[in-house]
Design a protein around this motif. Structure first.
Motif, PDB file in Angstrom:
ATOM      1  N   THR A  93       0.844  -1.248   0.097  1.00  0.00           N
ATOM      2  CA  THR A  93       0.103   0.030   0.188  1.00  0.00           C
ATOM      3  C   THR A  93       0.952   1.320   0.032  1.00  0.00           C
ATOM      4  OG1 THR A  93      -0.253   0.215   2.433  1.00  0.00           O
ATOM      5  CG2 THR A  93      -1.820  -1.373   1.389  1.00  0.00           C
ATOM      6  N   PRO A  94       0.308   2.473  -0.395  1.00  0.00           N
ATOM      7  CA  PRO A  94       1.133   3.668  -0.263  1.00  0.00           C
ATOM      8  C   PRO A  94       1.579   3.762   0.968  1.00  0.00           C
ATOM      9  CG  PRO A  94      -0.833   3.984  -1.529  1.00  0.00           C
ATOM     10  CD  PRO A  94      -1.041   2.580  -1.162  1.00  0.00           C
ATOM     11  N   GLY A  95       0.955   3.706   1.994  1.00  0.00           N
ATOM     12  CA  GLY A  95       1.066   3.853   3.486  1.00  0.00           C
ATOM     13  C   GLY A  95       2.355   2.871   3.730  1.00  0.00           C
ATOM     14  N   ALA A  96       2.390   1.706   3.498  1.00  0.00           N
ATOM     15  CA  ALA A  96       3.583   0.842   3.766  1.00  0.00           C
ATOM     16  C   ALA A  96       4.623   1.319   2.963  1.00  0.00           C
ATOM     17  CB  ALA A  96       2.981  -0.657   3.303  1.00  0.00           C
ATOM     18  N   ILE A  97       4.695   1.673   1.883  1.00  0.00           N
ATOM     19  CA  ILE A  97       5.756   2.070   0.779  1.00  0.00           C
ATOM     20  C   ILE A  97       6.281   3.483   1.738  1.00  0.00           C
ATOM     21  CG2 ILE A  97       6.479   3.197  -0.946  1.00  0.00           C
ATOM     22  CD1 ILE A  97       4.557   1.250  -2.526  1.00  0.00           C
ATOM     23  N   ALA A  98       5.511   4.213   2.149  1.00  0.00           N
ATOM     24  CA  ALA A  98       6.014   5.535   2.883  1.00  0.00           C
ATOM     25  C   ALA A  98       6.676   5.092   4.285  1.00  0.00           C
ATOM     26  CB  ALA A  98       4.633   6.604   3.310  1.00  0.00           C
ATOM     27  N   ALA A  99       6.203   4.454   4.818  1.00  0.00           N
ATOM     28  CA  ALA A  99       6.589   4.187   6.208  1.00  0.00           C
ATOM     29  C   ALA A  99       8.172   3.366   6.013  1.00  0.00           C
ATOM     30  CB  ALA A  99       5.857   2.998   6.993  1.00  0.00           C
ATOM     31  N   HIS A 100       8.159   2.421   4.869  1.00  0.00           N
ATOM     32  CA  HIS A 100       9.316   1.897   4.534  1.00  0.00           C
ATOM     33  C   HIS A 100      10.500   2.761   4.445  1.00  0.00           C
ATOM     34  CE1 HIS A 100      12.292  -1.139   3.078  1.00  0.00           C
ATOM     35  NE2 HIS A 100      12.334  -0.522   1.981  1.00  0.00           N
ATOM     36  N   LEU A 101      10.194   3.775   3.306  1.00  0.00           N
ATOM     37  CA  LEU A 101      11.166   4.560   2.881  1.00  0.00           C
ATOM     38  C   LEU A 101      11.239   5.812   4.083  1.00  0.00           C
ATOM     39  CD1 LEU A 101       9.989   4.783  -1.035  1.00  0.00           C
ATOM     40  CD2 LEU A 101      11.906   3.751   0.160  1.00  0.00           C
ATOM     41  N   GLY A 102      10.432   6.086   4.624  1.00  0.00           N
ATOM     42  CA  GLY A 102      10.550   7.181   5.818  1.00  0.00           C
ATOM     43  C   GLY A 102      10.286   8.596   4.821  1.00  0.00           C
ATOM     44  N   ILE A 103       9.253   8.494   4.055  1.00  0.00           N
ATOM     45  CA  ILE A 103       8.964   9.612   3.369  1.00  0.00           C
ATOM     46  C   ILE A 103       7.624  10.043   3.713  1.00  0.00           C
ATOM     47  CG2 ILE A 103      10.788   9.294   1.417  1.00  0.00           C
ATOM     48  CD1 ILE A 103       8.818   8.498  -0.164  1.00  0.00           C
ATOM     49  N   THR A 122       1.930  -0.592 -10.949  1.00  0.00           N
ATOM     50  CA  THR A 122       0.386  -0.647 -11.145  1.00  0.00           C
ATOM     51  C   THR A 122      -0.377  -0.120  -9.903  1.00  0.00           C
ATOM     52  OG1 THR A 122       0.003  -2.988 -11.128  1.00  0.00           O
ATOM     53  CG2 THR A 122       0.272  -2.045 -13.415  1.00  0.00           C
ATOM     54  N   ARG A 123      -1.456   0.569 -10.113  1.00  0.00           N
ATOM     55  CA  ARG A 123      -2.391   0.593  -8.933  1.00  0.00           C
ATOM     56  C   ARG A 123      -3.875  -0.057  -9.261  1.00  0.00           C
ATOM     57  NH1 ARG A 123      -0.963   7.278  -7.203  1.00  0.00           N
ATOM     58  NH2 ARG A 123       0.564   7.492  -9.046  1.00  0.00           N
ATOM     59  N   SER A 124      -4.232  -0.540  -7.992  1.00  0.00           N
ATOM     60  CA  SER A 124      -5.427  -1.088  -8.123  1.00  0.00           C
ATOM     61  C   SER A 124      -6.183  -1.097  -6.792  1.00  0.00           C
ATOM     62  CB  SER A 124      -5.275  -2.664  -8.821  1.00  0.00           C
ATOM     63  OG  SER A 124      -4.591  -3.486  -7.879  1.00  0.00           O
ATOM     64  N   PRO A 125      -7.326  -1.253  -6.985  1.00  0.00           N
ATOM     65  CA  PRO A 125      -7.961  -1.373  -5.536  1.00  0.00           C
ATOM     66  C   PRO A 125      -7.583  -2.365  -4.652  1.00  0.00           C
ATOM     67  CG  PRO A 125     -10.011  -1.187  -7.463  1.00  0.00           C
ATOM     68  CD  PRO A 125      -8.272  -1.504  -7.900  1.00  0.00           C
ATOM     69  N   HIS A 126      -7.395  -2.174  -3.300  1.00  0.00           N
ATOM     70  CA  HIS A 126      -6.880  -3.221  -2.366  1.00  0.00           C
ATOM     71  C   HIS A 126      -7.911  -4.213  -2.384  1.00  0.00           C
ATOM     72  CE1 HIS A 126      -5.664  -4.768   1.556  1.00  0.00           C
ATOM     73  NE2 HIS A 126      -4.208  -4.092   1.298  1.00  0.00           N
ATOM     74  N   PRO A 127      -7.574  -5.550  -2.131  1.00  0.00           N
ATOM     75  CA  PRO A 127      -8.355  -6.520  -2.200  1.00  0.00           C
ATOM     76  C   PRO A 127      -9.285  -6.744  -0.817  1.00  0.00           C
ATOM     77  CG  PRO A 127      -6.246  -7.249  -1.871  1.00  0.00           C
ATOM     78  CD  PRO A 127      -5.829  -5.871  -2.119  1.00  0.00           C
ATOM     79  N   SER A 128      -8.853  -6.088   0.196  1.00  0.00           N
ATOM     80  CA  SER A 128      -9.793  -6.283   1.332  1.00  0.00           C
ATOM     81  C   SER A 128     -10.042  -4.889   2.178  1.00  0.00           C
ATOM     82  CB  SER A 128      -8.966  -7.362   2.531  1.00  0.00           C
ATOM     83  OG  SER A 128      -7.697  -6.663   2.686  1.00  0.00           O
ATOM     84  N   ASP A 129      -9.282  -3.908   1.534  1.00  0.00           N
ATOM     85  CA  ASP A 129      -9.575  -2.350   2.367  1.00  0.00           C
ATOM     86  C   ASP A 129      -9.748  -1.542   1.349  1.00  0.00           C
ATOM     87  OD1 ASP A 129      -9.469  -0.070   3.745  1.00  0.00           O
ATOM     88  OD2 ASP A 129      -7.331  -0.419   4.302  1.00  0.00           O
ATOM     89  N   ARG A 130     -11.243  -1.181   1.162  1.00  0.00           N
ATOM     90  CA  ARG A 130     -11.651  -0.486   0.062  1.00  0.00           C
ATOM     91  C   ARG A 130     -11.133   1.255   0.077  1.00  0.00           C
ATOM     92  NH1 ARG A 130     -17.826   0.395   1.458  1.00  0.00           N
ATOM     93  NH2 ARG A 130     -17.408   0.736   3.778  1.00  0.00           N
ATOM     94  N   ARG A 131     -10.660   1.669   1.318  1.00  0.00           N
ATOM     95  CA  ARG A 131      -9.950   3.148   1.577  1.00  0.00           C
ATOM     96  C   ARG A 131      -8.695   2.897   0.960  1.00  0.00           C
ATOM     97  NH1 ARG A 131      -9.815   3.106   7.559  1.00  0.00           N
ATOM     98  NH2 ARG A 131      -9.356   1.055   7.178  1.00  0.00           N
ATOM     99  N   ALA A 132      -7.953   1.655   0.477  1.00  0.00           N
ATOM    100  CA  ALA A 132      -6.509   1.695   0.267  1.00  0.00           C
ATOM    101  C   ALA A 132      -6.447   1.180  -1.134  1.00  0.00           C
ATOM    102  CB  ALA A 132      -5.867   0.844   1.333  1.00  0.00           C
ATOM    103  N   LEU A 133      -5.128   1.528  -1.834  1.00  0.00           N
ATOM    104  CA  LEU A 133      -4.780   1.099  -3.195  1.00  0.00           C
ATOM    105  C   LEU A 133      -3.694  -0.011  -2.665  1.00  0.00           C
ATOM    106  CD1 LEU A 133      -4.329   4.369  -5.084  1.00  0.00           C
ATOM    107  CD2 LEU A 133      -6.101   2.697  -5.191  1.00  0.00           C
ATOM    108  N   ALA A 134      -3.609  -0.972  -3.890  1.00  0.00           N
ATOM    109  CA  ALA A 134      -2.832  -1.971  -3.969  1.00  0.00           C
ATOM    110  C   ALA A 134      -1.715  -1.637  -4.861  1.00  0.00           C
ATOM    111  CB  ALA A 134      -3.260  -3.416  -4.244  1.00  0.00           C
ATOM    112  N   ILE A 135      -0.456  -1.693  -4.543  1.00  0.00           N
ATOM    113  CA  ILE A 135       0.345  -1.291  -5.554  1.00  0.00           C
ATOM    114  C   ILE A 135       1.513  -2.531  -6.005  1.00  0.00           C
ATOM    115  CG2 ILE A 135       2.653   0.196  -5.850  1.00  0.00           C
ATOM    116  CD1 ILE A 135       0.019   1.966  -4.973  1.00  0.00           C
ATOM    117  N   ALA A 136       1.475  -2.629  -7.179  1.00  0.00           N
ATOM    118  CA  ALA A 136       2.318  -3.938  -7.648  1.00  0.00           C
ATOM    119  C   ALA A 136       3.174  -3.293  -8.715  1.00  0.00           C
ATOM    120  CB  ALA A 136       1.322  -4.881  -8.154  1.00  0.00           C
TER     121      ALA A 136
END
Length: 195
Positions: A93-103, A122-136
């Protein structure tokens, strides 16, 4: 030509030899060598030179991978994270990427926009959290990263496999100890004004 104190000048060192303690700290300002034998100082300096050589090789590999992939360091760290999450079966997710990179969130959005424009993610709807995006990561970028920098980095595993179990534990303890020794923590000169 003699140095200012009348002694013979020290020859300038190139490559990893710049990490030798007699070159980097000739007067003992940084490292207290009292009580160490000349052999101990030589062996430790040889080890520091080997680490310097490793650091130089990693830097050259990093620079080459950035040129090849036409990305910056943060982009590459993000792609590596995406590959690791995918390999673990986790959804990025964008949040996980931000946390990992510290940005920041804003910086993450810019990063993802840039990577998507380049065809790397690619960005797509998260499979279990409709507020989040899935990044692949795209299959093409994943393959490109694995076949270049990934394959080169994997060679470290081969070097470690040549060691005995006891040797690996000694090296592991040494690297953990060295990491602890040089970690910045709250060193005042290393804290930026934004923090």
């Amino acid at each position: 030509m003699p140095s200012s104190d009348g002694s013979a000048p020290r020859p300038f060192a190139f490559g990893p030899s710049i990490y030798h303690v007699d070159v980097s700290d000739p007067d003992g300002e940084l490292v207290d060598r009292r009580g160490m034998s000349d052999e101990d100082v030589r062996e430790i300096s040889d080890l520091m030179q080997a680490l310097g050589g490793l650091r130089d090789a990693e830097q050259k590999l990093s620079e080459a991978s950035l040129r090849y992939m036409k990305l910056n360091q943060t982009d590459m760290r993000a792609l590596h994270f995406l590959i690791a999450l995918e390999n673990s079966g986790a959804t990025a997710t964008p949040g996980a990427i931000a946390a990992h990179l510290g940005i920041s969130t804003a910086s993450t959005t810019k990063l993802l926009d840039r990577l998507e424009r380049g065809g790397h993610i690619t960005r797509s709807p998260h499979p279990s959290d409709r507020r989040a995006l899935a990044i692949a990561i795209t299959p093409q970028t994943r393959r490109s990263a694995i076949e270049t920098v990934g394959r080169q980095h994997a060679r470290r595993f081969i070097a470690a496999a040549r060691l005995s179990s006891d040797e690996r534990e000694i090296v592991r303890r040494f690297l953990v100890d060295m990491t602890t020794e040089i970690a910045l923590g709250d060193v005042p000169w290393a804290i930026s004004e934004e923090e």
